[in-house]
Design a protein around this motif. Structure first.
Motif, PDB file in Angstrom:
ATOM      1  N   TYR A 157       0.884  -1.160   0.000  1.00 17.44           N
ATOM      2  CA  TYR A 157       0.000   0.000   0.000  1.00 17.44           C
ATOM      3  C   TYR A 157       0.921   1.208   0.000  1.00 17.44           C
ATOM      4  CZ  TYR A 157       1.219  -1.180   4.755  1.00 17.44           C
ATOM      5  OH  TYR A 157       1.925  -1.572   5.859  1.00 17.44           O
ATOM      6  N   VAL A 158       0.380   2.354  -0.426  1.00 21.39           N
ATOM      7  CA  VAL A 158       1.242   3.533  -0.537  1.00 21.39           C
ATOM      8  C   VAL A 158       0.924   4.524   0.577  1.00 21.39           C
ATOM      9  CG1 VAL A 158       1.979   5.434  -2.019  1.00 21.39           C
ATOM     10  CG2 VAL A 158       1.403   3.218  -3.033  1.00 21.39           C
ATOM     11  N   LEU A 159       1.946   4.841   1.369  1.00 16.48           N
ATOM     12  CA  LEU A 159       1.831   5.860   2.419  1.00 16.48           C
ATOM     13  C   LEU A 159       2.222   7.208   1.816  1.00 16.48           C
ATOM     14  CD1 LEU A 159       3.769   3.788   5.098  1.00 16.48           C
ATOM     15  CD2 LEU A 159       1.297   4.137   5.023  1.00 16.48           C
ATOM     16  N   SER A 160       1.962   8.279   2.565  1.00 11.04           N
ATOM     17  CA  SER A 160       2.314   9.602   2.019  1.00 11.04           C
ATOM     18  C   SER A 160       3.813   9.839   2.012  1.00 11.04           C
ATOM     19  CB  SER A 160       1.657  10.724   2.820  1.00 11.04           C
ATOM     20  OG  SER A 160       0.580  10.271   3.529  1.00 11.04           O
ATOM     21  N   GLY A 161       4.540   9.046   2.781  1.00  9.51           N
ATOM     22  CA  GLY A 161       5.988   9.201   2.804  1.00  9.51           C
ATOM     23  C   GLY A 161       6.588   8.034   3.563  1.00  9.51           C
ATOM     24  N   GLY A 162       7.914   8.005   3.642  1.00  6.74           N
ATOM     25  CA  GLY A 162       8.584   6.874   4.289  1.00  6.74           C
ATOM     26  C   GLY A 162       8.642   6.975   5.810  1.00  6.74           C
ATOM     27  N   GLU A 163       8.155   8.091   6.387  1.00  4.57           N
ATOM     28  CA  GLU A 163       8.354   8.291   7.836  1.00  4.57           C
ATOM     29  C   GLU A 163       7.674   7.221   8.683  1.00  4.57           C
ATOM     30  OE1 GLU A 163       7.920  10.741   5.710  1.00  4.57           O
ATOM     31  OE2 GLU A 163       9.725  11.933   6.064  1.00  4.57           O
ATOM     32  N   LEU A 164       6.402   6.936   8.395  1.00  4.00           N
ATOM     33  CA  LEU A 164       5.707   5.929   9.216  1.00  4.00           C
ATOM     34  C   LEU A 164       6.351   4.569   9.030  1.00  4.00           C
ATOM     35  CD1 LEU A 164       1.998   7.090   8.752  1.00  4.00           C
ATOM     36  CD2 LEU A 164       3.472   7.402  10.737  1.00  4.00           C
ATOM     37  N   ALA A 165       6.808   4.289   7.808  1.00  6.22           N
ATOM     38  CA  ALA A 165       7.488   3.016   7.545  1.00  6.22           C
ATOM     39  C   ALA A 165       8.794   2.953   8.343  1.00  6.22           C
ATOM     40  CB  ALA A 165       7.756   2.863   6.056  1.00  6.22           C
ATOM     41  N   ALA A 166       9.531   4.078   8.389  1.00  3.38           N
ATOM     42  CA  ALA A 166      10.794   4.102   9.142  1.00  3.38           C
ATOM     43  C   ALA A 166      10.524   3.892  10.633  1.00  3.38           C
ATOM     44  CB  ALA A 166      11.519   5.415   8.916  1.00  3.38           C
ATOM     45  N   ALA A 167       9.418   4.463  11.126  1.00  2.00           N
ATOM     46  CA  ALA A 167       9.076   4.278  12.547  1.00  2.00           C
ATOM     47  C   ALA A 167       8.746   2.812  12.824  1.00  2.00           C
ATOM     48  CB  ALA A 167       7.909   5.181  12.932  1.00  2.00           C
ATOM     49  N   VAL A 168       8.033   2.177  11.895  1.00  2.00           N
ATOM     50  CA  VAL A 168       7.676   0.757  12.044  1.00  2.00           C
ATOM     51  C   VAL A 168       8.951  -0.108  12.071  1.00  2.00           C
ATOM     52  CG1 VAL A 168       6.656  -1.202  10.789  1.00  2.00           C
ATOM     53  CG2 VAL A 168       5.373   0.928  11.029  1.00  2.00           C
ATOM     54  N   VAL A 169       9.831   0.145  11.123  1.00  2.00           N
ATOM     55  CA  VAL A 169      11.067  -0.643  11.020  1.00  2.00           C
ATOM     56  C   VAL A 169      11.921  -0.433  12.285  1.00  2.00           C
ATOM     57  CG1 VAL A 169      13.263  -0.795   9.741  1.00  2.00           C
ATOM     58  CG2 VAL A 169      11.086  -0.726   8.495  1.00  2.00           C
ATOM     59  N   THR A 170      12.029   0.824  12.724  1.00  2.13           N
ATOM     60  CA  THR A 170      12.818   1.135  13.923  1.00  2.13           C
ATOM     61  C   THR A 170      12.259   0.390  15.137  1.00  2.13           C
ATOM     62  OG1 THR A 170      13.333   3.316  13.035  1.00  2.13           O
ATOM     63  CG2 THR A 170      13.631   3.031  15.398  1.00  2.13           C
ATOM     64  N   ASP A 171      10.951   0.420  15.294  1.00  2.00           N
ATOM     65  CA  ASP A 171      10.325  -0.261  16.438  1.00  2.00           C
ATOM     66  C   ASP A 171      10.604  -1.762  16.387  1.00  2.00           C
ATOM     67  OD1 ASP A 171       7.795   0.255  18.563  1.00  2.00           O
ATOM     68  OD2 ASP A 171       7.964  -1.769  17.767  1.00  2.00           O
ATOM     69  N   ALA A 172      10.409  -2.350  15.209  1.00  2.00           N
ATOM     70  CA  ALA A 172      10.578  -3.807  15.077  1.00  2.00           C
ATOM     71  C   ALA A 172      12.018  -4.227  15.368  1.00  2.00           C
ATOM     72  CB  ALA A 172      10.175  -4.255  13.666  1.00  2.00           C
ATOM     73  N   ILE A 173      12.984  -3.366  15.039  1.00  4.30           N
ATOM     74  CA  ILE A 173      14.400  -3.690  15.289  1.00  4.30           C
ATOM     75  C   ILE A 173      14.738  -3.492  16.767  1.00  4.30           C
ATOM     76  CG2 ILE A 173      16.778  -2.961  14.857  1.00  4.30           C
ATOM     77  CD1 ILE A 173      15.884  -2.043  12.063  1.00  4.30           C
ATOM     78  N   ILE A 174      14.360  -2.328  17.296  1.00  2.75           N
ATOM     79  CA  ILE A 174      14.814  -1.957  18.645  1.00  2.75           C
ATOM     80  C   ILE A 174      14.269  -2.895  19.715  1.00  2.75           C
ATOM     81  CG2 ILE A 174      14.518  -0.152  20.411  1.00  2.75           C
ATOM     82  CD1 ILE A 174      15.397   1.841  18.385  1.00  2.75           C
ATOM     83  N   ARG A 175      13.044  -3.367  19.541  1.00  2.00           N
ATOM     84  CA  ARG A 175      12.485  -4.251  20.573  1.00  2.00           C
ATOM     85  C   ARG A 175      13.227  -5.585  20.645  1.00  2.00           C
ATOM     86  NH1 ARG A 175       8.844  -7.798  19.050  1.00  2.00           N
ATOM     87  NH2 ARG A 175       7.553  -7.607  20.910  1.00  2.00           N
ATOM     88  N   LEU A 176      14.045  -5.880  19.598  1.00  3.19           N
ATOM     89  CA  LEU A 176      14.811  -7.130  19.601  1.00  3.19           C
ATOM     90  C   LEU A 176      16.170  -6.992  20.289  1.00  3.19           C
ATOM     91  CD1 LEU A 176      14.215  -8.266  15.903  1.00  3.19           C
ATOM     92  CD2 LEU A 176      13.150  -9.197  17.962  1.00  3.19           C
ATOM     93  N   LEU A 177      16.605  -5.756  20.561  1.00  7.79           N
ATOM     94  CA  LEU A 177      17.945  -5.585  21.138  1.00  7.79           C
ATOM     95  C   LEU A 177      17.981  -6.171  22.540  1.00  7.79           C
ATOM     96  CD1 LEU A 177      18.694  -1.897  20.032  1.00  7.79           C
ATOM     97  CD2 LEU A 177      19.348  -4.031  18.887  1.00  7.79           C
ATOM     98  N   PRO A 178      19.057  -6.874  22.872  1.00  9.61           N
ATOM     99  CA  PRO A 178      19.145  -7.494  24.193  1.00  9.61           C
ATOM    100  C   PRO A 178      18.971  -6.460  25.299  1.00  9.61           C
ATOM    101  CG  PRO A 178      20.979  -8.177  22.797  1.00  9.61           C
ATOM    102  CD  PRO A 178      20.243  -7.119  22.043  1.00  9.61           C
ATOM    103  N   GLY A 179      18.122  -6.771  26.268  1.00 12.71           N
ATOM    104  CA  GLY A 179      17.912  -5.883  27.408  1.00 12.71           C
ATOM    105  C   GLY A 179      16.730  -4.944  27.240  1.00 12.71           C
ATOM    106  N   VAL A 180      16.201  -4.826  26.018  1.00 14.28           N
ATOM    107  CA  VAL A 180      15.083  -3.883  25.811  1.00 14.28           C
ATOM    108  C   VAL A 180      13.792  -4.465  26.388  1.00 14.28           C
ATOM    109  CG1 VAL A 180      13.641  -2.741  24.093  1.00 14.28           C
ATOM    110  CG2 VAL A 180      16.124  -2.720  23.835  1.00 14.28           C
TER     111      VAL A 180
END
Ligand code: ADE
Length: 247
Positions: A157-180
């Motif tokens: 689907y097309v969003l108005s820009g990459g910002e929400l996608a970047a927030a999604v990707v950041t969240d999915a990565i950061i929650r995997l970091l040890p200790g988070v």
């Protein structure tokens, strides 16, 4: 697409435990304020406060050379829509690259490779990442050719820009970091980590207006409960994401 971050011969969790330095994510955007909400709450906030992750927002417009601080221009060939110009993005990326090495420079775009749990797992092993958010009809292709190591779409689907996608990707990565995450919320038991959706969950009361919790979950029989959870996960996956079972 491969990543430079995985340590060969190790399975994901072993490698995760070896990572100590805070992960750094630099986000290039023309709307930095869009990240204020998502990054100042919950898990991402906790990861930043615990110094497990550092997120830096860069306004691409600050790098625009012209008097009018333009970041976009008409497309060559007469195609409708504006295109993000090379110069401000290139200058921002060059500056960051002169300061440290980046494992990946990622462009968020609807025509990228689909973002999956396995992508998040791989990227969580990186130390330094750049996420570039596109807008308008896209970015000048030469940025993609010269700098981008990975292109990610978060869905068809097309969003108005990459910002929400970047927030999604950041969240999915950061929650995997040890200790988070604490043990009780461990990412290992998430949907998708074992290619199955999660089974249904319940909490007290066991009977609300006659809506009862499945009896097996109250039985105390751990073996039977595990089997029930597995069967429920399998059923849900078959119904909703059968392709996960083919992989
Ligand atoms: N930018 C616009 N739509 C997008 C999507 N679906 N995924 C990633 N970036 C995008």
């Amino acid at each position: 697409m491969s990543t430079n971050c995985g340590r060969q011969g190790m399975i994901g969790q072993e490698a995760l435990l070896l990572q100590k330095k805070a992960m750094r994510i630099d986000i290039l955007t023309i709307f930095p304020e869009m990240f204020t909400g998502p990054f100042s709450e919950s898990i991402i906030k906790r990861a930043i406060n615990k110094k497990l992750a550092d997120i830096y927002l860069h306004n691409i417009r600050d790098y625009a050379a012209g008097k009018h601080k333009n970041v976009d221009d008409y497309a060559y060939g007469g195609r409708a829509g504006m295109v993000m110009m090379i110069q401000p993005i290139a200058d921002c990326i060059e500056k960051l690259k002169s300061e440290r090495n980046y494992d990946e420079i990622i462009f968020l775009t609807p025509d990228g490779y689909l973002f999956e749990q396995s992508t998040a797992n791989q990227l969580s092993l990186c130390e330094n990442l750049i996420l570039l958010c596109g807008h308008y009809k896209g970015i000048d292709e030469r940025i993609r050719e010269q700098y981008i190591t990975r292109e990610i779409s978060i869905g068809d689907y097309v969003l108005s820009g990459g910002e929400l996608a970047a927030a999604v990707v950041t969240d999915a990565i950061i929650r995997l970091l040890p200790g988070v995450l604490g043990d009780e919320t461990s990412a290992l038991s998430d949907s998708f980590q074992d290619k199955l959706l999660s089974p249904p969950v319940y909490t007290r009361p066991s009977n609300y207006k006659g809506w009862e919790v499945p009896e097996i979950l109250l039985s105390g029989n751990d073996k039977e409960i595990s089997l029930w959870n597995y069967n429920q996960a399998l059923k849900r996956t078959e119904e909703r994401r059968p392709h996960l079972l083919d992989e």
